[in-house]
Motif scaffolding. Structure first.
Motif, PDB file in Angstrom:
ATOM      1  N   ASP A 261       0.832  -1.206   0.000  1.00 39.57           N
ATOM      2  CA  ASP A 261       0.000   0.000   0.000  1.00 39.57           C
ATOM      3  C   ASP A 261       0.871   1.263   0.000  1.00 39.57           C
ATOM      4  O   ASP A 261       0.402   2.357   0.223  1.00 39.57           O
ATOM      5  CB  ASP A 261      -0.949  -0.003   1.208  1.00 39.57           C
ATOM      6  CG  ASP A 261      -0.188  -0.151   2.518  1.00 39.57           C
ATOM      7  OD1 ASP A 261       1.067  -0.207   2.478  1.00 39.57           O
ATOM      8  OD2 ASP A 261      -0.838  -0.232   3.572  1.00 39.57           O
ATOM      9  N   ARG A 262       2.158   1.079  -0.213  1.00 40.43           N
ATOM     10  CA  ARG A 262       3.069   2.231  -0.214  1.00 40.43           C
ATOM     11  C   ARG A 262       3.916   2.225  -1.477  1.00 40.43           C
ATOM     12  O   ARG A 262       4.210   1.177  -2.048  1.00 40.43           O
ATOM     13  CB  ARG A 262       4.051   2.137   0.960  1.00 40.43           C
ATOM     14  CG  ARG A 262       3.443   2.272   2.322  1.00 40.43           C
ATOM     15  CD  ARG A 262       4.470   1.921   3.371  1.00 40.43           C
ATOM     16  NE  ARG A 262       5.468   2.966   3.586  1.00 40.43           N
ATOM     17  CZ  ARG A 262       5.236   4.104   4.216  1.00 40.43           C
ATOM     18  NH1 ARG A 262       4.029   4.350   4.685  1.00 40.43           N
ATOM     19  NH2 ARG A 262       6.184   4.999   4.384  1.00 40.43           N
ATOM     20  N   GLY A 263       4.360   3.413  -1.843  1.00 38.97           N
ATOM     21  CA  GLY A 263       5.304   3.551  -2.937  1.00 38.97           C
ATOM     22  C   GLY A 263       6.724   3.527  -2.399  1.00 38.97           C
ATOM     23  O   GLY A 263       6.964   3.766  -1.200  1.00 38.97           O
ATOM     24  N   ALA A 264       7.690   3.266  -3.275  1.00 40.86           N
ATOM     25  CA  ALA A 264       9.089   3.137  -2.845  1.00 40.86           C
ATOM     26  C   ALA A 264       9.628   4.438  -2.260  1.00 40.86           C
ATOM     27  O   ALA A 264      10.529   4.425  -1.425  1.00 40.86           O
ATOM     28  CB  ALA A 264       9.947   2.700  -4.023  1.00 40.86           C
ATOM     29  N   LEU A 265       9.063   5.572  -2.691  1.00 42.73           N
ATOM     30  CA  LEU A 265       9.609   6.848  -2.223  1.00 42.73           C
ATOM     31  C   LEU A 265       8.923   7.316  -0.933  1.00 42.73           C
ATOM     32  O   LEU A 265       9.290   8.354  -0.376  1.00 42.73           O
ATOM     33  CB  LEU A 265       9.485   7.906  -3.323  1.00 42.73           C
ATOM     34  CG  LEU A 265      10.091   7.454  -4.671  1.00 42.73           C
ATOM     35  CD1 LEU A 265       9.869   8.491  -5.761  1.00 42.73           C
ATOM     36  CD2 LEU A 265      11.580   7.143  -4.549  1.00 42.73           C
ATOM     37  N   ASP A 266       7.945   6.523  -0.480  1.00 47.18           N
ATOM     38  CA  ASP A 266       7.292   6.859   0.798  1.00 47.18           C
ATOM     39  C   ASP A 266       8.156   6.446   1.988  1.00 47.18           C
ATOM     40  O   ASP A 266       7.885   6.844   3.115  1.00 47.18           O
ATOM     41  CB  ASP A 266       5.924   6.159   0.913  1.00 47.18           C
ATOM     42  CG  ASP A 266       4.971   6.630  -0.162  1.00 47.18           C
ATOM     43  OD1 ASP A 266       5.150   7.767  -0.645  1.00 47.18           O
ATOM     44  OD2 ASP A 266       4.069   5.862  -0.544  1.00 47.18           O
ATOM     45  N   ASP A 267       9.136   5.601   1.734  1.00 48.77           N
ATOM     46  CA  ASP A 267      10.026   5.156   2.809  1.00 48.77           C
ATOM     47  C   ASP A 267      11.382   5.841   2.680  1.00 48.77           C
ATOM     48  O   ASP A 267      11.823   6.166   1.570  1.00 48.77           O
ATOM     49  CB  ASP A 267      10.245   3.632   2.730  1.00 48.77           C
ATOM     50  CG  ASP A 267       9.053   2.858   3.272  1.00 48.77           C
ATOM     51  OD1 ASP A 267       8.295   3.439   4.079  1.00 48.77           O
ATOM     52  OD2 ASP A 267       8.887   1.689   2.885  1.00 48.77           O
ATOM     53  N   ARG A 273      15.726  -0.038   2.042  1.00 53.26           N
ATOM     54  CA  ARG A 273      16.781  -1.032   1.851  1.00 53.26           C
ATOM     55  C   ARG A 273      16.489  -2.299   2.654  1.00 53.26           C
ATOM     56  O   ARG A 273      16.663  -3.421   2.163  1.00 53.26           O
ATOM     57  CB  ARG A 273      18.124  -0.438   2.287  1.00 53.26           C
ATOM     58  CG  ARG A 273      19.238  -1.060   1.558  1.00 53.26           C
ATOM     59  CD  ARG A 273      20.618  -0.705   1.898  1.00 53.26           C
ATOM     60  NE  ARG A 273      21.405  -1.881   1.528  1.00 53.26           N
ATOM     61  CZ  ARG A 273      21.764  -2.176   0.301  1.00 53.26           C
ATOM     62  NH1 ARG A 273      21.495  -1.355  -0.692  1.00 53.26           N
ATOM     63  NH2 ARG A 273      22.425  -3.272   0.038  1.00 53.26           N
ATOM     64  N   ALA A 274      15.990  -2.086   3.867  1.00 58.10           N
ATOM     65  CA  ALA A 274      15.675  -3.251   4.719  1.00 58.10           C
ATOM     66  C   ALA A 274      14.570  -4.094   4.069  1.00 58.10           C
ATOM     67  O   ALA A 274      14.611  -5.331   4.107  1.00 58.10           O
ATOM     68  CB  ALA A 274      15.241  -2.764   6.100  1.00 58.10           C
ATOM     69  N   LYS A 275      13.608  -3.421   3.441  1.00 60.49           N
ATOM     70  CA  LYS A 275      12.518  -4.176   2.796  1.00 60.49           C
ATOM     71  C   LYS A 275      13.038  -4.955   1.586  1.00 60.49           C
ATOM     72  O   LYS A 275      12.672  -6.115   1.377  1.00 60.49           O
ATOM     73  CB  LYS A 275      11.394  -3.232   2.376  1.00 60.49           C
ATOM     74  CG  LYS A 275      10.567  -2.747   3.557  1.00 60.49           C
ATOM     75  CD  LYS A 275       9.373  -1.947   3.104  1.00 60.49           C
ATOM     76  CE  LYS A 275       8.619  -1.403   4.311  1.00 60.49           C
ATOM     77  NZ  LYS A 275       7.637  -0.377   3.958  1.00 60.49           N
ATOM     78  N   SER A 289       6.882  -6.862  -5.726  1.00 59.34           N
ATOM     79  CA  SER A 289       5.687  -6.322  -5.080  1.00 59.34           C
ATOM     80  C   SER A 289       5.983  -5.782  -3.684  1.00 59.34           C
ATOM     81  O   SER A 289       5.099  -5.713  -2.837  1.00 59.34           O
ATOM     82  CB  SER A 289       4.543  -7.339  -5.083  1.00 59.34           C
ATOM     83  OG  SER A 289       4.999  -8.609  -4.741  1.00 59.34           O
ATOM     84  N   VAL A 290       7.227  -5.364  -3.460  1.00 60.74           N
ATOM     85  CA  VAL A 290       7.539  -4.685  -2.192  1.00 60.74           C
ATOM     86  C   VAL A 290       6.759  -3.372  -2.138  1.00 60.74           C
ATOM     87  O   VAL A 290       6.204  -2.991  -1.116  1.00 60.74           O
ATOM     88  CB  VAL A 290       9.049  -4.363  -2.095  1.00 60.74           C
ATOM     89  CG1 VAL A 290       9.355  -3.670  -0.777  1.00 60.74           C
ATOM     90  CG2 VAL A 290       9.891  -5.594  -2.235  1.00 60.74           C
ATOM     91  N   TYR A 291       6.736  -2.685  -3.244  1.00 62.30           N
ATOM     92  CA  TYR A 291       6.052  -1.384  -3.327  1.00 62.30           C
ATOM     93  C   TYR A 291       5.045  -1.399  -4.479  1.00 62.30           C
ATOM     94  O   TYR A 291       5.168  -2.196  -5.410  1.00 62.30           O
ATOM     95  CB  TYR A 291       7.082  -0.269  -3.532  1.00 62.30           C
ATOM     96  CG  TYR A 291       7.972  -0.056  -2.337  1.00 62.30           C
ATOM     97  CD1 TYR A 291       7.445   0.416  -1.134  1.00 62.30           C
ATOM     98  CD2 TYR A 291       9.337  -0.341  -2.406  1.00 62.30           C
ATOM     99  CE1 TYR A 291       8.254   0.605  -0.028  1.00 62.30           C
ATOM    100  CE2 TYR A 291      10.153  -0.147  -1.299  1.00 62.30           C
ATOM    101  CZ  TYR A 291       9.597   0.325  -0.109  1.00 62.30           C
ATOM    102  OH  TYR A 291      10.396   0.508   0.992  1.00 62.30           O
ATOM    103  N   ASN A 292       4.118  -0.454  -4.419  1.00 63.03           N
ATOM    104  CA  ASN A 292       3.049  -0.474  -5.420  1.00 63.03           C
ATOM    105  C   ASN A 292       3.353   0.358  -6.659  1.00 63.03           C
ATOM    106  O   ASN A 292       2.520   0.449  -7.562  1.00 63.03           O
ATOM    107  CB  ASN A 292       1.717  -0.037  -4.798  1.00 63.03           C
ATOM    108  CG  ASN A 292       1.780   1.388  -4.251  1.00 63.03           C
ATOM    109  OD1 ASN A 292       2.705   2.134  -4.565  1.00 63.03           O
ATOM    110  ND2 ASN A 292       0.805   1.754  -3.431  1.00 63.03           N
TER     111      ASN A 292
END
Ligand SMILES: Cc1cc2nc3c(=O)[nH]c(=O)nc-3n(C[C@H](O)[C@H](O)[C@H](O)COP(=O)(O)OP(=O)(O)OC[C@H]3O[C@@H](n4cnc5c(N)ncnc54)[C@H](O)[C@@H]3O)c2cc1C
Length: 552
Positions: A261-267, A273-275, A289-292
């Motif tokens: 439910d999050r985009g890569a730039l939200d973190d 990196r941990a994800k 599918s780590v990010y949307n």
């Protein structure tokens, strides 16, 4: 003087439905048709069932969707009783499963092996298809279903001198049935797509020397393959109703995984990196599918691509080899992501050499060497891991003629045109399973196969129940669908890659994004909606009445 007999008048055998191909699609199609009381005949050019898993017997061949999910869901007894040995089953086990299915459901009596369908001509007088087989026979059917496979037409590269090579030449997609032993041999592998990436580590263990010829570096994620324990299988089986429902209805790619439910730039950097690290360690296709927004936003995509490039640099000892193995020509995931076991670390072996044929193209193949960049690489055997003429290749090899004698190849000269990926206007009663314009190769294909087979079965049953004779996509519905498929594709990063999704691996093939990227869940809803509205967008004619031409 009586008119000359139409092809169907001359034919001896007639069926309700002819199915071309006995892979997972053809087998399930036969099962469903029989269940509805249709007469059906399957023709398969190979001498056994299994399709992909019959032909692709190369070392290291295995599925890249986990086996507990890359399996039929239509029979709960089947999915409860079959024991997958590993997280990603190897090819022999998947082929065994296909054979088990054929026996368990007694499919073989209606499959004719070692028989190619060469020609299919629509007889406009009889509203039947006339099918010419490689054994010279002609048979007729009301309906034809092409279950010919998206990755079944092995692509031979056009390389000068290939015929003059004195050693053995193997194509991964057409591997011999007997064991091939490379022990003590110098082997060359041409191609570093999925089949190359799977086979290289295994061949490297046998060969005295392995030279890998790479044109395009590809992203690959570790499979982390492992033996499945009985507890793991049971835990999965217990959840099957929810897993299968999710894969069909909610997942974009037909795989059970959490929906980001999050985009890569939200973190922030560390969290992101941990994800990625966690997914890399978990292994497999769910890395994407780590990010949307990894398939949508280039900056987001770069964060995942950079992560994988860094991993390659960490694994590969020689910095120049690592640099060559780092993909830079396309966003990650826009070519089918590969899943490997020790691919990158194989290049640390002293008996493995990587040759960059993008900068130094192969000039020719000599009697015992591959010549690239003016240098001879001596080899005793060649493995062509050069992929397939994907999605349309096997269909194009059949001489298919619809209304007014138009061939499907003429109609698709500028790229495939279908409505819902299931039918093409002016080719009545001809269905394609997982055809261009459907999610197909972007998905867990067994999920997509089952959806198409169920839809086609419902459709032909609907027609029989209402006394309908022909059905065909209208040109208008087809045009709108083709536009929609394109529109959705161009909202993503996918068309940025020169991929086989785009036909870019086959010289001269039109560049069109072939699969439908809207997701298997939404696509299923569209197909169901069309059926619920009496097959909206399809023209149907009743039996024994003059046919109303579909707008074409
Ligand atoms: C190495 C490899 C690994 C794969 N791994 C995965 C995976 O992990 N997950 C996934 O979802 N997908 C995977 N795929 C895609 C795979 O093709 C599908 O999952 C699935 O097996 C396709 O089944 P099918 O019946 O549609 O086609 P196929 O299995 O390709 O079967 C089509 C059959 O039609 C026959 N045929 C074609 N033309 C004719 C003709 N004119 N006359 C008679 N017979 C004909 C062929 O001989 C073939 O046997 C993989 C593909 C390859 C090549």
């Amino acid at each position: 003087m009586s008119a000359s007999p139409s092809p169907s008048d001359r034919a001896t055998e007639s069926y309700d439905v002819i199915v071309v191909g006995a892979g997972f699609a053809g087998m399930y199609m036969l099962y469903r048709l029989r269940g509805q009381g249709f007469t059906a005949r399957v023709y398969e050019q190979g001498d056994g069932v299994g399709g992909t898993w019959y032909w692709n017997r190369y070392p290291g061949a295995r599925c890249d969707v986990e086996s507990m999910q890359y399996s039929y869901s239509f029979s709960d007894e089947l999915q409860q009783e079959w024991d997958w040995s590993e997280r990603y089953a190897p090819q022999p086990e998947i082929l065994k499963y296909a054979n088990h299915v054929a026996d368990r459901f007694n499919l073989r009596p209606d499959i004719q092996f070692s028989t190619r369908v060469e020609r299919a001509v629509f007889d406009e007088r009889a509203n039947t298809w006339s099918i010419t087989l490689s054994d010279g026979k002609t048979v007729t059917a009301r309906f034809v279903v092409l279950a010919t496979g998206c990755l079944s037409n092995a692509r031979m590269p056009e390389i000068k001198g290939l015929d003059s090579f004195e050693g053995k030449v193997y194509h991964t997609g057409h591997w011999p049935h007997e064991t091939v032993d490379f022990t003590g041999q110098r082997v060359g592998v041409i191609g570093t797509g999925s089949s190359g990436i799977q086979s290289v580590p295994v061949i490297a263990e046998q060969a005295s020397h392995l030279t890998v010829f790479q044109r395009t570096a590809n992203f690959s994620i570790p499979a982390r393959n492992a033996t499945l324990t009985e507890e793991e299988r049971q835990a999965f089986r217990a959840k099957y109703p929810e897993i299968r429902r999710f894969a069909r209805e909610e997942a974009r790619n037909g795989i059970y995984t959490e929906m980001p439910d999050r985009g890569a730039l939200d973190d922030g950097n560390n969290e992101r990196r941990a994800k990625y690290e966690a997914r890399w360690n978990h292994g497999g296709l769910t890395f994407m599918s780590v990010y949307n927004n990894l398939g949508l936003d280039k900056v987001a995509n770069d964060t995942a691509a950079d992560f994988v490039r860094e991993k390659i640099a960490e694994i590969v000892d020689d910095p120049e080899t690592a640099r060559l193995l780092q993909p830079n020509s396309h966003p990650i995931g826009t070519k089918r992501i590969c899943i490997d076991t020790e691919y990158f670390s194989t290049f640390n072996r002293p008996n493995v050499t990587l040759v960059d044929i993008k900068s130094n193209p192969i000039e020719e193949i000599a009697a015992n060497a591959v010549r690239a960049g003016g240098k001879d690489y001596e080899v005793d055997a060649l493995v062509l891991a050069t992929g397939f003429d994907a999605m349309t290749g096997s269909v194009a090899k059949i001489d298919i003629r619809g209304r007014n004698g138009q061939t499907l190849n003429q109609k698709w000269a500028e790229g495939p045109r279908t409505y819902l990926g299931l039918m093409s206007a002016a080719f009545p009663n001809l269905f394609v399973i997982t055809g261009p314009g459907s999610p197909s190769v972007l998905s867990n294909m067994i999920v997509s196969i089952e959806q198409h087979v169920d839809w086609i079965t419902d459709c032909v049953t609907y027609m029989r129940d209402r006394g309908l004779d022909t059905m065909e996509a209208t040109k208008d519905a087809e045009d709108r669908w083709v536009a929609h498929v394109n529109e959705v594709a161009y909202t993503t990063l996918y068309p940025q890659a020169n991929s086989w999704y785009m036909g870019a691996n086959v010289p001269g093939k039109p560049r069109i994004f072939m699969p439908y990227i809207g997701g298997v869940g939404p696509y299923r809803q569209i197909c169901n909606g069309v059926a619920a509205k009496g097959y909206k967008g399809f023209a149907m004619t009743p039996k024994e009445q003059p046919r109303k031409m579909a707008a074409s």
